[in-house]
Motif scaffolding. Structure first.
Motif, PDB file in Angstrom:
ATOM      1  N   PHE A  75       0.824  -1.208   0.000  1.00 19.75           N
ATOM      2  CA  PHE A  75       0.000   0.000   0.000  1.00 19.75           C
ATOM      3  C   PHE A  75       0.859   1.259   0.000  1.00 19.75           C
ATOM      4  O   PHE A  75       0.584   2.225  -0.712  1.00 19.75           O
ATOM      5  CB  PHE A  75      -0.944   0.008   1.205  1.00 19.75           C
ATOM      6  CG  PHE A  75      -1.809   1.233   1.264  1.00 19.75           C
ATOM      7  CD1 PHE A  75      -2.976   1.302   0.528  1.00 19.75           C
ATOM      8  CD2 PHE A  75      -1.438   2.325   2.030  1.00 19.75           C
ATOM      9  CE1 PHE A  75      -3.773   2.435   0.571  1.00 19.75           C
ATOM     10  CE2 PHE A  75      -2.219   3.467   2.075  1.00 19.75           C
ATOM     11  CZ  PHE A  75      -3.395   3.519   1.335  1.00 19.75           C
ATOM     12  N   ASN A  78       2.365   1.675  -3.543  1.00 17.63           N
ATOM     13  CA  ASN A  78       1.451   1.910  -4.672  1.00 17.63           C
ATOM     14  C   ASN A  78       0.310   2.864  -4.362  1.00 17.63           C
ATOM     15  O   ASN A  78      -0.405   3.281  -5.281  1.00 17.63           O
ATOM     16  CB  ASN A  78       0.855   0.572  -5.128  1.00 17.63           C
ATOM     17  CG  ASN A  78       1.921  -0.429  -5.531  1.00 17.63           C
ATOM     18  OD1 ASN A  78       2.847  -0.089  -6.254  1.00 17.63           O
ATOM     19  ND2 ASN A  78       1.804  -1.664  -5.045  1.00 17.63           N
ATOM     20  N   ASP A  79       0.116   3.223  -3.077  1.00 16.58           N
ATOM     21  CA  ASP A  79      -1.001   4.081  -2.675  1.00 16.58           C
ATOM     22  C   ASP A  79      -2.313   3.548  -3.246  1.00 16.58           C
ATOM     23  O   ASP A  79      -3.134   4.289  -3.783  1.00 16.58           O
ATOM     24  CB  ASP A  79      -0.761   5.518  -3.134  1.00 16.58           C
ATOM     25  CG  ASP A  79      -1.770   6.487  -2.515  1.00 16.58           C
ATOM     26  OD1 ASP A  79      -2.318   6.162  -1.441  1.00 16.58           O
ATOM     27  OD2 ASP A  79      -2.021   7.545  -3.120  1.00 16.58           O
ATOM     28  N   SER A  80      -2.515   2.239  -3.137  1.00 15.87           N
ATOM     29  CA  SER A  80      -3.682   1.613  -3.742  1.00 15.87           C
ATOM     30  C   SER A  80      -3.983   0.297  -3.039  1.00 15.87           C
ATOM     31  O   SER A  80      -3.090  -0.378  -2.527  1.00 15.87           O
ATOM     32  CB  SER A  80      -3.434   1.355  -5.231  1.00 15.87           C
ATOM     33  OG  SER A  80      -4.460   0.565  -5.791  1.00 15.87           O
ATOM     34  N   ASP A  82      -5.530  -2.083  -4.834  1.00 13.82           N
ATOM     35  CA  ASP A  82      -5.784  -2.984  -5.958  1.00 13.82           C
ATOM     36  C   ASP A  82      -5.127  -4.345  -5.797  1.00 13.82           C
ATOM     37  O   ASP A  82      -5.697  -5.379  -6.140  1.00 13.82           O
ATOM     38  CB  ASP A  82      -5.312  -2.346  -7.269  1.00 13.82           C
ATOM     39  CG  ASP A  82      -6.304  -1.318  -7.783  1.00 13.82           C
ATOM     40  OD1 ASP A  82      -7.462  -1.336  -7.309  1.00 13.82           O
ATOM     41  OD2 ASP A  82      -5.929  -0.491  -8.636  1.00 13.82           O
ATOM     42  N   SER A  83      -3.896  -4.362  -5.287  1.00 11.26           N
ATOM     43  CA  SER A  83      -3.152  -5.623  -5.210  1.00 11.26           C
ATOM     44  C   SER A  83      -3.368  -6.360  -3.892  1.00 11.26           C
ATOM     45  O   SER A  83      -2.772  -7.416  -3.671  1.00 11.26           O
ATOM     46  CB  SER A  83      -1.655  -5.351  -5.392  1.00 11.26           C
ATOM     47  OG  SER A  83      -1.176  -4.504  -4.357  1.00 11.26           O
ATOM     48  N   GLU A 136     -13.731   1.465  -1.708  1.00  6.54           N
ATOM     49  CA  GLU A 136     -12.638   1.169  -2.629  1.00  6.54           C
ATOM     50  C   GLU A 136     -12.882   1.780  -4.003  1.00  6.54           C
ATOM     51  O   GLU A 136     -11.934   2.142  -4.711  1.00  6.54           O
ATOM     52  CB  GLU A 136     -12.423  -0.335  -2.739  1.00  6.54           C
ATOM     53  CG  GLU A 136     -13.569  -1.102  -3.346  1.00  6.54           C
ATOM     54  CD  GLU A 136     -13.405  -2.607  -3.241  1.00  6.54           C
ATOM     55  OE1 GLU A 136     -13.701  -3.295  -4.226  1.00  6.54           O
ATOM     56  OE2 GLU A 136     -12.995  -3.096  -2.171  1.00  6.54           O
ATOM     57  N   TYR A 139     -11.917   5.507  -3.626  1.00  4.97           N
ATOM     58  CA  TYR A 139     -10.490   5.694  -3.374  1.00  4.97           C
ATOM     59  C   TYR A 139      -9.629   5.216  -4.536  1.00  4.97           C
ATOM     60  O   TYR A 139      -8.690   5.905  -4.954  1.00  4.97           O
ATOM     61  CB  TYR A 139     -10.076   4.959  -2.099  1.00  4.97           C
ATOM     62  CG  TYR A 139      -8.675   5.291  -1.665  1.00  4.97           C
ATOM     63  CD1 TYR A 139      -8.412   6.441  -0.920  1.00  4.97           C
ATOM     64  CD2 TYR A 139      -7.599   4.487  -2.020  1.00  4.97           C
ATOM     65  CE1 TYR A 139      -7.121   6.767  -0.535  1.00  4.97           C
ATOM     66  CE2 TYR A 139      -6.308   4.808  -1.644  1.00  4.97           C
ATOM     67  CZ  TYR A 139      -6.072   5.939  -0.907  1.00  4.97           C
ATOM     68  OH  TYR A 139      -4.796   6.270  -0.544  1.00  4.97           O
ATOM     69  N   ASP A 140      -9.922   4.017  -5.061  1.00  2.47           N
ATOM     70  CA  ASP A 140      -9.080   3.398  -6.094  1.00  2.47           C
ATOM     71  C   ASP A 140      -9.648   3.521  -7.494  1.00  2.47           C
ATOM     72  O   ASP A 140      -8.960   3.202  -8.469  1.00  2.47           O
ATOM     73  CB  ASP A 140      -8.881   1.913  -5.776  1.00  2.47           C
ATOM     74  CG  ASP A 140      -7.661   1.689  -4.881  1.00  2.47           C
ATOM     75  OD1 ASP A 140      -6.793   2.577  -4.841  1.00  2.47           O
ATOM     76  OD2 ASP A 140      -7.598   0.638  -4.231  1.00  2.47           O
ATOM     77  N   GLU A 308     -14.901  10.080  -8.013  1.00  5.13           N
ATOM     78  CA  GLU A 308     -13.509   9.741  -7.709  1.00  5.13           C
ATOM     79  C   GLU A 308     -12.686  11.000  -7.441  1.00  5.13           C
ATOM     80  O   GLU A 308     -11.845  11.025  -6.545  1.00  5.13           O
ATOM     81  CB  GLU A 308     -12.889   8.963  -8.868  1.00  5.13           C
ATOM     82  CG  GLU A 308     -13.471   7.572  -9.081  1.00  5.13           C
ATOM     83  CD  GLU A 308     -12.954   6.946 -10.365  1.00  5.13           C
ATOM     84  OE1 GLU A 308     -11.917   7.427 -10.876  1.00  5.13           O
ATOM     85  OE2 GLU A 308     -13.581   5.996 -10.862  1.00  5.13           O
TER      86      GLU A 308
END
Length: 451
Positions: A75, A78-80, A82-83, A136, A139-140, A308
């Motif tokens: 996190f 990647n600031d995400s 997703d993974s 999510e 944010y993503d 978003e």
């Protein structure tokens, strides 16, 4: 304002991720870190005087994604999300708590009284009962699939403030096998800013083919800072307030627990077999002047991209809110803390600590701490301390950590070993540097009094 609340929470997480000073505050040689949990500990402290240079403690807890070391690293990079593995539900919760103890001093006035002066910067954020898929998506980014959601009693609050505190502790009752101590901390508060949002019910349907989200329900939003043409002045509406902590500590002593101090300076030794402390913390509030509060009754469809970029602005473009400007008080995260410490043998102790918030979790304009029950075996000496906190709460589950005091250096985590596993819901870290001076074990003054 680019969805400032969510960004603020996770900036704190990504920069400092991480109960205040878990394990450390149970140590009789922790000085001011013991005082900020229970000011009654200031009386008859093992610390002659102490200068805290800096200490920082941060905690994050959520049931949305496992807070494993790998997920935290991913996190931050990647600031995400997703993974990451995600456990989205209609009632996901997040908590972030940052506590910075600045230059502070504590000292013993005499055999029965102690005094401390401390500076502190704190920030706490809660998101309660949010739909994880909506979170999510905002944010993503919205995924290429349809979804429906229902969010009831959703609440999100962030508050940052500074404290200047004065603590006083004294021995209230002293008999051979019993000792009762009490203390109070008076705090001047300087509010840095607060955000509040809530919804009794919000429903939604996302259509991925046209990338639009239909929303129906209510949303209330308040922001203490001044916002003009998209620019936010966080320091335009600084406000002050007052707060206090108070606590009592009872010690039960036995001939065997008193024996180590016989013939020497009793202030240099722990003399109890059993110690019990009860404290009430963060009683107070900060009132922000001319806070604008808006309530939206929503029944509209929004472009996903607009949500978003700025969730609140996207809603304001289509929904006319009911707006009220008034002075609004944000309460501190009032807490009750119960601590039981038992001397096992030599320098080994077993500690039980219960930390419970006093405010309604679903009420607005207040934050809630992490309600933790912590069992901590520890070893302590004047130079070295080691702690193994084992904690549990409804949000964070069970966590196991490790803390160390090495002379002037403090370092540890209440969740270290759990973060190495696969199911951690708590990430916590503390680090500090101080200059402690403890009461000597042998004292000419006390020997002369006995002679």
């Amino acid at each position: 304002m680019k969805y400032a609340y969510i960004l603020f929470l996770f900036i704190l997480w990504s920069k400092t991720f991480g109960q205040s000073y878990s394990g450390l505050f149970t140590d009789n040689f922790s000085g001011i870190h013991n005082t900020i949990i229970n000011p009654g500990s200031l009386a008859d402290s093992r610390t002659k005087w102490e200068l805290n240079l800096f200490s920082i403690n941060s905690i994050a807890s959520t049931d949305y994604t496992p807070l494993t070391l790998g997920n935290i690293t991913s996190f931050i990079e990647n600031d995400s999300f997703d993974s990451l593995e995600r456990l989205a539900s209609d009632t996901n919760n997040f908590l972030i708590n940052l506590d910075v103890l600045g230059p502070s001093i504590q000292f013993s006035l005499n055999e029965k009284n102690g005094l401390a002066l401390f500076t502190r910067i704190r920030a706490i954020g809660n998101i309660n009962n949010i739909n994880g898929t909506l979170f999510e998506s905002v944010y993503d980014g919205f995924a290429n699939q349809d979804f429906d959601f229902v969010a009831n009693n959703m609440d999100f609050t962030t508050h940052a403030w500074a404290e200047i505190g004065l603590s006083y502790g004294s021995i209230l009752l002293q008999k051979k096998y019993h000792r009762l101590k009490g203390g109070i901390s008076l705090k001047y508060l300087l509010g840095g800013g607060a955000i509040q949002g809530s919804s009794t019910q919000l429903n939604g349907q996302y259509d991925s083919s046209i990338e639009e989200l239909s929303l129906n329900g209510d949303l209330s939003y308040a922001f203490s800072a001044t916002e003009t043409e998209g620019d936010v002045d966080y320091f335009d509406n600084l406000s002050s307030g007052y707060g206090f902590d108070f606590g009592v500590v009872y010690e039960f002593r036995t001939p065997s627990s008193l024996a180590p101090s016989n013939g020497d300076n009793p202030r240099g030794f722990n003399q109890y077999k059993l110690r019990m402390g009860l404290s009430f913390l963060d009683i107070g509030k900060i009132t922000y002047r001319n806070t604008e509060s808006s309530t939206y009754q929503i029944n509209a469809t929004f472009a996903a991209q607009d949500l978003e970029e700025d969730f609140i602005s996207a809603i304001e473009d289509q929904v006319v809110p009911q707006t009220l400007v008034n002075d609004q008080a944000w309460k501190l995260p009032a807490t009750i803390n119960l601590n039981v410490d038992y001397w096992l043998t030599k320098q080994w102790y077993l500690n039980l600590n219960i930390n419970q918030g006093l405010l309604d979790m679903n009420a607005t304009f207040n934050n809630n701490p992490l309600n933790l029950i912590t069992l901590t075996p520890r070893y302590e000496s004047r130079i070295f301390g080691a702690y193994l906190p084992i904690s549990n709460s409804k949000l964070s589950g069970t966590s196991i950590g490790l803390g160390l005091r090495l002379g002037p250096l403090l370092i540890g985590s209440g969740s270290l070993f759990s973060n190495l596993g696969n199911n951690a819901q708590l990430a916590d870290i503390f680090l500090g540097l101080k200059i402690p001076v403890y009461h000597k074990k042998k004292s000419k003054d006390f020997k002369s009094k006995k002679q």
